[in-house]
Enzyme design. Structure first.
Site, PDB file in Angstrom:
ATOM      1  N   GLY A  29       0.944  -0.649  -0.071  1.00  0.00           N
ATOM      2  CA  GLY A  29       0.135   0.116  -0.348  1.00  0.00           C
ATOM      3  C   GLY A  29       0.898   1.447  -0.147  1.00  0.00           C
ATOM      4  CB  SER A  78       0.376   4.433  -5.889  1.00  0.00           C
ATOM      5  OG  SER A  78       1.595   3.220  -6.054  1.00  0.00           O
ATOM      6  CB  SER A 126      -0.713  -5.639  -6.952  1.00  0.00           C
ATOM      7  OG  SER A 126      -0.127  -5.177  -8.027  1.00  0.00           O
ATOM      8  CD  GLU A 161       8.499  -2.156  -4.907  1.00  0.00           C
ATOM      9  OE1 GLU A 161       8.185  -0.889  -4.275  1.00  0.00           O
ATOM     10  OE2 GLU A 161       6.949  -1.378  -5.823  1.00  0.00           O
ATOM     11  CD  GLU A 202       8.789   9.316 -17.990  1.00  0.00           C
ATOM     12  OE1 GLU A 202       8.399   8.583 -17.092  1.00  0.00           O
ATOM     13  OE2 GLU A 202       8.774   9.029 -19.040  1.00  0.00           O
TER      14      GLU A 202
HETATM   15  C1  LIG Z   1       1.101  -3.281 -12.928  1.00  0.00           C
HETATM   16  C2  LIG Z   1       0.950  -2.135 -11.833  1.00  0.00           C
HETATM   17  C3  LIG Z   1       0.639  -2.403 -10.931  1.00  0.00           C
HETATM   18  C4  LIG Z   1       0.726  -1.765  -9.800  1.00  0.00           C
HETATM   19  N1  LIG Z   1       1.028  -2.553  -8.237  1.00  0.00           N
HETATM   20  C5  LIG Z   1       0.847  -1.089  -6.873  1.00  0.00           C
HETATM   21  C6  LIG Z   1       1.009  -2.278  -6.015  1.00  0.00           C
HETATM   22  O1  LIG Z   1       0.670  -3.119  -5.586  1.00  0.00           O
HETATM   23  N2  LIG Z   1       1.074  -0.807  -5.151  1.00  0.00           N
HETATM   24  C7  LIG Z   1       1.287   0.185  -4.927  1.00  0.00           C
HETATM   25  O2  LIG Z   1       1.592   1.059  -3.819  1.00  0.00           O
HETATM   26  N3  LIG Z   1       1.282   0.843  -6.802  1.00  0.00           N
HETATM   27  C8  LIG Z   1       1.005   0.116  -7.618  1.00  0.00           C
HETATM   28  N4  LIG Z   1       1.089   0.453  -9.225  1.00  0.00           N
HETATM   29  C9  LIG Z   1       1.715   1.562  -8.577  1.00  0.00           C
HETATM   30  C10 LIG Z   1       2.612   2.520  -9.384  1.00  0.00           C
HETATM   31  O3  LIG Z   1       3.245   1.564  -7.999  1.00  0.00           O
HETATM   32  C11 LIG Z   1       2.481   3.689  -9.769  1.00  0.00           C
HETATM   33  O4  LIG Z   1       1.288   3.637 -11.236  1.00  0.00           O
HETATM   34  C12 LIG Z   1       3.565   4.551 -10.336  1.00  0.00           C
HETATM   35  O5  LIG Z   1       4.611   4.752  -9.014  1.00  0.00           O
HETATM   36  C13 LIG Z   1       3.298   5.742 -11.314  1.00  0.00           C
HETATM   37  O6  LIG Z   1       2.590   7.205 -10.049  1.00  0.00           O
HETATM   38  P1  LIG Z   1       0.972   7.117 -10.848  1.00  0.00           P
HETATM   39  O7  LIG Z   1       0.643   6.222 -12.222  1.00  0.00           O
HETATM   40  O8  LIG Z   1       0.615   8.158  -9.634  1.00  0.00           O
HETATM   41  O9  LIG Z   1       1.461   8.235 -12.042  1.00  0.00           O
HETATM   42  P2  LIG Z   1       2.514   9.631 -11.900  1.00  0.00           P
HETATM   43  O10 LIG Z   1       3.374   9.325 -10.457  1.00  0.00           O
HETATM   44  O11 LIG Z   1       0.676  10.831 -11.980  1.00  0.00           O
HETATM   45  O12 LIG Z   1       3.108  10.511 -12.994  1.00  0.00           O
HETATM   46  C14 LIG Z   1       2.204  10.486 -14.210  1.00  0.00           C
HETATM   47  C15 LIG Z   1       2.723  10.782 -15.516  1.00  0.00           C
HETATM   48  O13 LIG Z   1       4.111  11.604 -15.080  1.00  0.00           O
HETATM   49  C16 LIG Z   1       5.891  11.344 -15.125  1.00  0.00           C
HETATM   50  N5  LIG Z   1       5.981  12.317 -13.896  1.00  0.00           N
HETATM   51  C17 LIG Z   1       5.673  12.153 -12.207  1.00  0.00           C
HETATM   52  N6  LIG Z   1       6.736  13.063 -12.241  1.00  0.00           N
HETATM   53  C18 LIG Z   1       7.421  13.122 -12.911  1.00  0.00           C
HETATM   54  C19 LIG Z   1       9.248  13.736 -12.365  1.00  0.00           C
HETATM   55  N7  LIG Z   1       9.209  14.409 -11.129  1.00  0.00           N
HETATM   56  N8  LIG Z   1       9.464  13.430 -13.526  1.00  0.00           N
HETATM   57  C20 LIG Z   1       9.406  13.691 -14.833  1.00  0.00           C
HETATM   58  N9  LIG Z   1       8.248  12.615 -14.919  1.00  0.00           N
HETATM   59  C21 LIG Z   1       7.463  12.617 -13.903  1.00  0.00           C
HETATM   60  C22 LIG Z   1       6.236   9.536 -14.428  1.00  0.00           C
HETATM   61  O14 LIG Z   1       6.988   9.048 -14.955  1.00  0.00           O
HETATM   62  C23 LIG Z   1       4.348   9.503 -16.092  1.00  0.00           C
HETATM   63  O15 LIG Z   1       4.679   9.430 -16.691  1.00  0.00           O
HETATM   64  C24 LIG Z   1       0.762  -0.220  -9.030  1.00  0.00           C
HETATM   65  C25 LIG Z   1       1.370   0.080 -11.494  1.00  0.00           C
HETATM   66  C26 LIG Z   1       1.065  -1.119 -12.661  1.00  0.00           C
HETATM   67  C27 LIG Z   1       1.421  -0.267 -13.336  1.00  0.00           C
END
Ligand SMILES: Cc1cc2nc3c(=O)[nH]c(=O)nc-3n(C[C@H](O)[C@H](O)[C@H](O)COP(=O)(O)OP(=O)(O)OC[C@H]3O[C@@H](n4cnc5c(N)ncnc54)[C@H](O)[C@@H]3O)c2cc1C
Length: 474
Positions: free
Chosen positions: A123, A125, A157, A240, A357
């Site tokens: 937990g 995100s 997940s 991780e 990124e």
């Molecule tokens: C298949 C899958 C399983 C997952 N399982 C888990 C889980 O079990 N537990 C959990 O906690 N999370 C999980 N996640 C979530 C995952 O960790 C997040 O999706 C990831 O950290 C990105 O966060 P976000 O989706 O909020 O995107 P955002 O952080 O909103 O990013 C959106 C875009 O902006 C870019 N960006 C953001 N900040 C910056 C910066 N400072 N500089 C340049 N570019 C930037 C990113 O690269 C991306 O392209 C999972 C995701 C997937 C796809």
């Protein structure tokens, strides 16, 4: 068995996997570590001591090395085996409990994870906190001898199947937002925990939204120190990101593609290159495992592995698409099914566990902080380029051309003025190399002239320049 017996360990894992696969007890799939969930298979691994392999024996482990664990995980991933049930707990929650947990937490959770009885989801995100993890808003407030947890996590997940959750939350307010973060272990059956499914591109349900509504968490279920969560979670990310699951998600498809080429007695250059890349990535994973064994937290190397590894996983899809003579079929068996699985899972490769990124920012910051080793590297470079060229005047024009092509004539001249950047110390390392190899080239004077041109606001001239003291530049 000792860590000299890694070959024997590899053989044992292959035997078990082969037995289960040949007995139709699992079907190899791409992205198995996230999608293929079978608690029975996890318990079969637990029976052999392969969950928590590196942990001390007193906590249910086998006290083996991270390299031994790498051997086990690599074989399971190569087979596309159903490992999702124990993956998160084995990979990162167990090591985090071992590193930061109280003796009571260790005794309670580590043997249970190693037995395959306790499973964890992650937990971290939230809807507004993914890359910017320090902005999490899920909050725990003190309540008697424990905490009351309120907020929500997303993309969690296997939250719907896990017995417990690791939760990063806020317990302090004000000041630096990296302070006041705390890691909790939460019982998923506690009153106030709600799990809602999220269906992915493949139509599969593996991740979820999790809501915590005033959930009671016992005070002794804080991992490490309340408020120190940021430092702790950053270290956890090397577990991780630094494993072969960031490289091998599409390995079953790669293997099917190699088999197809072999059956046709065909060769494919891109496939050959992919196998060479895989060898390099395995080398990096091996190095990271060694650093973990040495008690380090190789955050930067893990970020490099994840960045390069996830690119590789996605490239395997493209290679398979061109080499295999099949249409992707999500319901199909064999190569058609594997290709569909790989393609539909691929968008997540570079997002989960930290986006590309974000990883590249970590890598760049690490490189900027790394101690400068330019002198040694330039010395080696000078030896490589100049070795064997001394005393051969006929070879000098060609050598000059090489040296110029490598940008040596612009060393210490700012890049903005057409130079190669660097410092006079760098130039000195190259000139010393010329001395070591008895090579006579007008490198120093050419660079000094170039610096004069640059200082005068003029571009670099090609060819050889000679500095004549007192009379300017000729
Ligand atoms: C298949 C899958 C399983 C997952 N399982 C888990 C889980 O079990 N537990 C959990 O906690 N999370 C999980 N996640 C979530 C995952 O960790 C997040 O999706 C990831 O950290 C990105 O966060 P976000 O989706 O909020 O995107 P955002 O952080 O909103 O990013 C959106 C875009 O902006 C870019 N960006 C953001 N900040 C910056 C910066 N400072 N500089 C340049 N570019 C930037 C990113 O690269 C991306 O392209 C999972 C995701 C997937 C796809």
């Amino acid at each position: 068995m000792t860590d000299d017996d890694l070959g024997e360990l590899r053989r044992q894992v292959r035997d078990l996997v082969g037995e289960w696969r040949d007995g139709d007890r699992f079907r190899p799939v791409c992205d198995a570590w996230l999608r293929s969930y079978d608690t029975e298979f996890s318990r079969a691994l637990a029976d052999r001591g392969w969950i928590g392999l590196t942990w001390p024996r007193e906590y249910g482990g086998q006290a083996r090395s991270n390299r031994a664990r790498l051997v086990v995980t690599e074989e399971l991933l190569r087979a596309g085996a159903p490992v999702a049930a124990h993956w998160i707990a084995d990979r990162q929650i167990g090591p985090a409990v071992l590193r930061y947990g109280s003796p009571a937490l260790r005794e309670r959770y580590l043997p249970a994870i190693a037995a395959g009885a306790v499973t964890f989801c992650l937990g971290m995100s939230e809807t507004e906190s993914g890359s910017d993890l320090a902005s999490v808003r899920t909050t725990a407030r003190p309540d008697g001898d424990g905490w009351r947890l309120t907020g929500g996590k997303i993309w969690t997940s296997h939250a719907h199947r896990s017995t417990h959750a690791y939760v990063l939350c806020r317990t302090g307010t004000g000041g630096d937002r990296h302070e006041g973060l705390t890691e909790l272990i939460v019982d998923m059956s506690a009153p106030g925990v709600t799990v809602r499914p999220i269906v992915d591109l493949r139509g599969e349900h593996h991740f979820n939204e999790v809501v915590f509504d005033d959930v009671h968490v016992p005070g002794d279920h804080v991992l490490g120190t309340a408020g120190n969560g940021w430092t702790q979670v950053t270290e956890q990310l090397s577990f991780e990101r630094g494993g072969m699951e960031r490289v091998l998600s599409t390995y079953p498809l790669l293997a099917a593609t190699v088999d197809a080429c072999a059956a046709r007695r065909d060769a494919d250059a891109a496939l050959g290159e992919a196998l060479a890349r895989l060898a390099g990535l395995r080398g990096l994973a091996w190095r990271i495992a060694g650093e973990l064994d040495a008690g380090q937290a190789p955050v930067h190397a893990a970020a490099v592995l994840k960045d390069l590894g996830t690119e590789f996983e996605a490239d395997v899809n493209e290679i398979a698409r061109t080499v295999l003579d099949v249409e992707p079929d999500p319901d199909g068996d064999g190569p058609a099914g594997l290709l569909a699985q790989g393609l539909l899972a691929a968008p997540g490769f570079s997002i989960r566990g930290g986006t590309t990124e974000v990883l590249r920012t970590i890598i760049a910051k690490g490189a900027a902080r790394a101690p400068r080793r330019g002198g040694d590297e330039l010395r080696e470079l000078a030896d490589d380029v100049l070795g064997g060229h001394g005393g051969d005047p006929d070879g000098l024009p060609a050598l000059w051309s090489t040296v110029h092509g490598l940008g040596w004539t612009g060393v210490s001249v700012p890049e903005g003025a057409g130079g190669s950047g660097g410092t006079l110390t760098d130039l000195a390392a190259l000139v010393r190399g010329m001395g070591r190899h008895g090579v006579s080239l007008p490198l120093a004077e050419t660079v000094l002239a170039a610096r004069q041109f640059a200082a005068a606001g003029r571009g670099l001239t090609d060819g050889v320049a000679t500095v004549v003291a007192g009379d300017g530049v000729a």
